[in-house]
Design a protein around this motif. Sequence first.
Motif, short mmCIF file in Angstrom:
data_model
loop_
_atom_site.label_atom_id
_atom_site.label_comp_id
_atom_site.label_asym_id
_atom_site.label_seq_id
_atom_site.Cartn_x
_atom_site.Cartn_y
_atom_site.Cartn_z
N ASN A 11 63.62 70.76 71.64
CA ASN A 11 65.02 70.90 71.75
C ASN A 11 64.98 69.65 71.94
O ASN A 11 66.03 68.37 71.97
N LEU A 12 65.45 68.89 73.41
CA LEU A 12 65.03 67.88 73.84
C LEU A 12 64.62 66.78 73.69
O LEU A 12 64.50 65.50 73.60
N ALA A 13 63.36 67.05 72.75
CA ALA A 13 62.73 66.09 71.95
C ALA A 13 63.32 65.50 70.78
O ALA A 13 63.82 64.33 70.26
N ILE A 14 63.44 66.27 69.95
CA ILE A 14 64.79 66.29 69.43
C ILE A 14 65.92 65.61 69.25
O ILE A 14 66.39 64.26 68.18
N TYR A 15 66.61 65.97 70.77
CA TYR A 15 67.59 65.06 70.89
C TYR A 15 68.02 63.30 71.22
O TYR A 15 68.33 62.64 70.84
N LEU A 16 66.21 63.61 72.05
CA LEU A 16 66.14 61.84 72.10
C LEU A 16 65.59 61.58 71.20
O LEU A 16 66.24 60.24 71.45
N ILE A 17 65.10 61.56 69.81
CA ILE A 17 64.80 61.72 68.81
C ILE A 17 66.18 60.78 68.33
O ILE A 17 66.88 59.63 67.86
N LEU A 18 67.34 61.47 68.49
CA LEU A 18 68.72 61.31 67.40
C LEU A 18 68.80 60.39 67.74
O LEU A 18 69.92 59.79 67.99
N ILE A 19 69.23 60.20 69.63
CA ILE A 19 69.94 59.34 69.96
C ILE A 19 69.54 57.88 70.01
O ILE A 19 69.58 56.86 69.56
N TYR A 20 67.44 57.41 70.28
CA TYR A 20 67.35 56.58 69.49
C TYR A 20 67.60 56.30 68.32
O TYR A 20 67.72 54.91 68.12
N VAL A 22 70.68 56.57 66.83
CA VAL A 22 71.87 55.90 66.59
C VAL A 22 71.56 54.58 67.21
O VAL A 22 72.91 53.76 67.47
N VAL A 23 70.64 55.10 68.31
CA VAL A 23 70.87 53.40 69.11
C VAL A 23 70.31 52.40 68.04
O VAL A 23 71.19 51.15 67.70
N LEU A 24 69.39 52.16 67.27
CA LEU A 24 68.86 51.87 66.02
C LEU A 24 69.43 51.20 65.58
O LEU A 24 69.93 50.43 65.33
N ILE A 25 70.51 52.02 64.89
CA ILE A 25 71.65 51.79 64.24
C ILE A 25 72.91 51.38 64.07
O ILE A 25 73.09 50.14 63.82
N ALA A 26 73.05 51.23 65.59
CA ALA A 26 74.39 50.83 65.80
C ALA A 26 73.78 49.56 66.28
O ALA A 26 74.43 48.10 66.18
#
Length: 277
Positions: A11-20, A22-26
């Motif tokens: 779950n943590l890995a999925i969460y970090l990947i999602l944050i990454y 989102v950062v790339l999209i931004a």
Amino acid sequence: MFRGQEKRLINLAIYLILIYIVVLIALFVFQESFIYFPQKITRDYSEELIKESSNVEEIIINSYDETLLHGWLVKNKEVEKSPLIIYYGGNAEEVSHMVRNWDHFSGYSLLLVNYRGYGLSEGRPKEKHLHKDAVVIFDEMIKREDIDKENIVVMGRSIGTGVAVAIAEKKDIHGVILITPFDSLIKVVQNKMRIIPADWILRNRFDSIEKAPNIKQPLLVLAAKDDKVIPSQHATNLAEKWGGEVDIEILDGVVHNTIQYHSLYWDSIKKFLERIQ
């Protein structure tokens, strides 16, 4: 127990990947906000600048898409047709301050036009606009009776070096001066943030090193040895690929924003201009 820990790690890995992601999209969507930092001036300030000297002319150029670009021509009145230096500033630089540095460019007129969104220029800056605007500005200058169109030098600082290189590849210019230049913005970003796939997300690429071999005009490069914003290796990389004669000075004891205070800065520019004149 172990299954619970494994699930939490997943779950943590999925969460970090999602944050990454989102950062790339931004970074992709809002990248201009991270690259350009427009500085504004007032109309009163511009008018006062013109009043200070009889050789400063206000310049307003209607660009290819009807965006109005604003700046100044500091004129060399000693000759009927003057050589010209076109200056392209850094990403947080409003170029009017260069009016007071005109005496360092003896024998030349000096053109200072703010990028879109800077000074009194309209619009918002993007690489594609800056390049197209530079072409329009150049074409306007060579129409003037008081400009020697056979003797135009382009000078860029920091991100402005990308604009100077682009116009040097497209137009018949006499020489190029690059202050704290880079090989490409992609390489600068990649070296600073290796986790970011800069080649994928950057629209504003300023890929000067790709254009460099095609440019045969003489080049002066001034870089700061202790530059942390654009390390001097980027300048060296660009100089090595240049298609013409190159003078490069790596100045000690200065950084990205203080290079102009080095004792050899203006002297190097003066000697280069005298040599190619």
